[in-house]
Structure formats: C-alpha cells, structure tokens
Design a protein around this motif. Structure first.
Motif, PDB file in Angstrom:
ATOM      1  N   SER A  36       0.850  -1.187   0.000  1.00 30.44           N
ATOM      2  CA  SER A  36       0.000   0.000   0.000  1.00 30.44           C
ATOM      3  C   SER A  36       0.887   1.239   0.000  1.00 30.44           C
ATOM      4  O   SER A  36       1.896   1.289   0.698  1.00 30.44           O
ATOM      5  N   GLY A  37       0.524   2.232  -0.826  1.00 30.65           N
ATOM      6  CA  GLY A  37       1.322   3.451  -0.895  1.00 30.65           C
ATOM      7  C   GLY A  37       1.085   4.207  -2.185  1.00 30.65           C
ATOM      8  O   GLY A  37       0.166   3.906  -2.940  1.00 30.65           O
ATOM      9  N   THR A  38       1.946   5.190  -2.442  1.00 28.48           N
ATOM     10  CA  THR A  38       1.849   6.046  -3.626  1.00 28.48           C
ATOM     11  C   THR A  38       3.080   5.836  -4.502  1.00 28.48           C
ATOM     12  O   THR A  38       4.204   5.813  -3.994  1.00 28.48           O
ATOM     13  N   THR A  68     -12.602   0.946  -8.956  1.00 25.92           N
ATOM     14  CA  THR A  68     -13.844   0.721  -8.222  1.00 25.92           C
ATOM     15  C   THR A  68     -14.641   2.024  -8.259  1.00 25.92           C
ATOM     16  O   THR A  68     -14.155   3.046  -8.757  1.00 25.92           O
ATOM     17  N   ASP A  69     -15.835   2.005  -7.703  1.00 29.64           N
ATOM     18  CA  ASP A  69     -16.640   3.226  -7.631  1.00 29.64           C
ATOM     19  C   ASP A  69     -15.984   4.272  -6.745  1.00 29.64           C
ATOM     20  O   ASP A  69     -16.261   5.463  -6.866  1.00 29.64           O
ATOM     21  N   GLU A  70     -15.111   3.838  -5.835  1.00 33.46           N
ATOM     22  CA  GLU A  70     -14.447   4.758  -4.914  1.00 33.46           C
ATOM     23  C   GLU A  70     -13.140   5.341  -5.465  1.00 33.46           C
ATOM     24  O   GLU A  70     -12.584   6.268  -4.889  1.00 33.46           O
ATOM     25  N   THR A  71     -12.616   4.792  -6.555  1.00 34.91           N
ATOM     26  CA  THR A  71     -11.359   5.277  -7.124  1.00 34.91           C
ATOM     27  C   THR A  71     -11.550   6.679  -7.689  1.00 34.91           C
ATOM     28  O   THR A  71     -12.477   6.912  -8.456  1.00 34.91           O
ATOM     29  N   THR A  72     -10.668   7.590  -7.298  1.00 31.93           N
ATOM     30  CA  THR A  72     -10.749   8.952  -7.827  1.00 31.93           C
ATOM     31  C   THR A  72      -9.665   9.180  -8.873  1.00 31.93           C
ATOM     32  O   THR A  72      -8.576   8.610  -8.787  1.00 31.93           O
ATOM     33  N   VAL A  73      -9.984  10.003  -9.850  1.00 30.58           N
ATOM     34  CA  VAL A  73      -9.032  10.398 -10.891  1.00 30.58           C
ATOM     35  C   VAL A  73      -8.904  11.910 -10.804  1.00 30.58           C
ATOM     36  O   VAL A  73      -9.912  12.624 -10.711  1.00 30.58           O
ATOM     37  N   MET A  74      -7.653  12.397 -10.813  1.00 25.80           N
ATOM     38  CA  MET A  74      -7.394  13.833 -10.698  1.00 25.80           C
ATOM     39  C   MET A  74      -6.418  14.286 -11.769  1.00 25.80           C
ATOM     40  O   MET A  74      -5.609  13.504 -12.246  1.00 25.80           O
ATOM     41  N   THR A  75      -6.499  15.562 -12.091  1.00 26.53           N
ATOM     42  CA  THR A  75      -5.510  16.183 -12.968  1.00 26.53           C
ATOM     43  C   THR A  75      -4.295  16.552 -12.126  1.00 26.53           C
ATOM     44  O   THR A  75      -4.325  16.462 -10.896  1.00 26.53           O
ATOM     45  N   SER A  76      -3.235  17.003 -12.772  1.00 24.83           N
ATOM     46  CA  SER A  76      -2.000  17.334 -12.058  1.00 24.83           C
ATOM     47  C   SER A  76      -2.183  18.459 -11.042  1.00 24.83           C
ATOM     48  O   SER A  76      -1.460  18.533 -10.055  1.00 24.83           O
ATOM     49  N   ASP A  77      -3.187  19.309 -11.250  1.00 25.95           N
ATOM     50  CA  ASP A  77      -3.425  20.396 -10.290  1.00 25.95           C
ATOM     51  C   ASP A  77      -4.478  20.028  -9.245  1.00 25.95           C
ATOM     52  O   ASP A  77      -4.977  20.890  -8.527  1.00 25.95           O
ATOM     53  N   GLY A  78      -4.838  18.735  -9.165  1.00 21.49           N
ATOM     54  CA  GLY A  78      -5.735  18.258  -8.118  1.00 21.49           C
ATOM     55  C   GLY A  78      -7.216  18.366  -8.420  1.00 21.49           C
ATOM     56  O   GLY A  78      -8.046  18.077  -7.566  1.00 21.49           O
ATOM     57  N   VAL A  96      -2.334   3.158  -4.070  1.00 25.17           N
ATOM     58  CA  VAL A  96      -2.968   1.845  -4.042  1.00 25.17           C
ATOM     59  C   VAL A  96      -3.041   1.309  -2.623  1.00 25.17           C
ATOM     60  O   VAL A  96      -2.264   1.686  -1.751  1.00 25.17           O
ATOM     61  N   GLU A  97      -4.003   0.421  -2.441  1.00 29.04           N
ATOM     62  CA  GLU A  97      -4.140  -0.292  -1.183  1.00 29.04           C
ATOM     63  C   GLU A  97      -4.003  -1.775  -1.507  1.00 29.04           C
ATOM     64  O   GLU A  97      -4.696  -2.290  -2.387  1.00 29.04           O
ATOM     65  N   PRO A 105      -6.869   0.465  -6.627  1.00 30.91           N
ATOM     66  CA  PRO A 105      -6.506   1.867  -6.780  1.00 30.91           C
ATOM     67  C   PRO A 105      -7.401   2.779  -5.936  1.00 30.91           C
ATOM     68  O   PRO A 105      -8.624   2.722  -6.056  1.00 30.91           O
ATOM     69  N   VAL A 106      -6.784   3.590  -5.089  1.00 37.40           N
ATOM     70  CA  VAL A 106      -7.514   4.572  -4.292  1.00 37.40           C
ATOM     71  C   VAL A 106      -7.669   5.842  -5.128  1.00 37.40           C
ATOM     72  O   VAL A 106      -8.752   6.409  -5.236  1.00 37.40           O
ATOM     73  N   SER A 107      -6.536   6.265  -5.739  1.00 35.61           N
ATOM     74  CA  SER A 107      -6.581   7.449  -6.598  1.00 35.61           C
ATOM     75  C   SER A 107      -5.527   7.346  -7.694  1.00 35.61           C
ATOM     76  O   SER A 107      -4.514   6.666  -7.526  1.00 35.61           O
TER      77      SER A 107
END
Length: 112
Positions: A36-38, A68-78, A96-97, A105-107
């Motif tokens: 788990s980590g980034t 999953t439904d909980e996975t978030t996707v972000m741009t480089s500026d958040g 990831v977890e 994938p968490v984000s």
C-alpha cells in the motif's frame, strides 16, 4: 504399517499439489503486487471497457489496477477528472491499497 506411511505421504503430496495449483490459478504472472502506498509511473495500457489500467512504475514493476466506484481520478493540479481522461503513455501517480494478492486503486493523478 508401511501402507499407512505411503498413504500419508500420498495424501500430503496431493494436498500440497492442490494448494500450489489453487494459489497460482487466475494470477497474471506478468504483473506485480505493491505494498500500500503512492507510486509514480506510466500508464502502459488503458482498457476503458474494463475500467482497468496497467501502470509501469519507476522501479520497473507492472501493476494491474481495476477501478472501483471509490477510485478517484485527478488532474496534475488536483482537479477531479474521469477515467476517460486516462491515456496510454501518460505519466501518472497512483495510490494503491494492497488487499490480499491484488492492488486496489484509491486514486490516480494524471501528471502529463
């Protein structure tokens, strides 16, 4: 007495063999499971139909991620984004977890 010993060995061998087969079935041998980590890497493959991506990390590990439904996707500026914005060969940062023998994938942050 000899028959009992042989039977025990045979049963033990069968049990161990079955355990090996069960643990290796369904596992993609070409991917890695991370702690788990980034991590940062490159999205090598994006499968929109499956909401799945393969990321090659900076330490050359290939990670298979099913969103999953909980996975978030972000741009480089958040800013919030969507799975559709993920492209092959894009630099990404994944959080990831580890759950059992897979990564969830968490984000995912699109860096480029």
């Amino acid at each position: 007495m000899k028959k009992a010993k042989k039977m025990k060995k045979l049963i033990l061998g069968l049990v161990l063999g079955c355990a090996f087969l069960l643990t290796s079935c369904g596992e993609n041998k070409n991917t890695d499971v991370l702690d788990s980590g980034t991590y940062q890497g490159v999205a090598e493959k994006v499968e929109a139909d499956e909401k799945e991506i393969y990321v090659r990390t900076s330490d050359d590990k290939l990670v298979e991620l099913y969103f999953t439904d909980e996975t978030t996707v972000m741009t480089s500026d958040g800013q919030a984004s969507s799975f559709d914005e993920l492209k092959e060969n894009a630099k990404v940062e994944i959080t990831v977890e580890k759950k059992g023998n897979k990564n969830v994938p968490v984000s995912v942050k699109i860096l480029e």
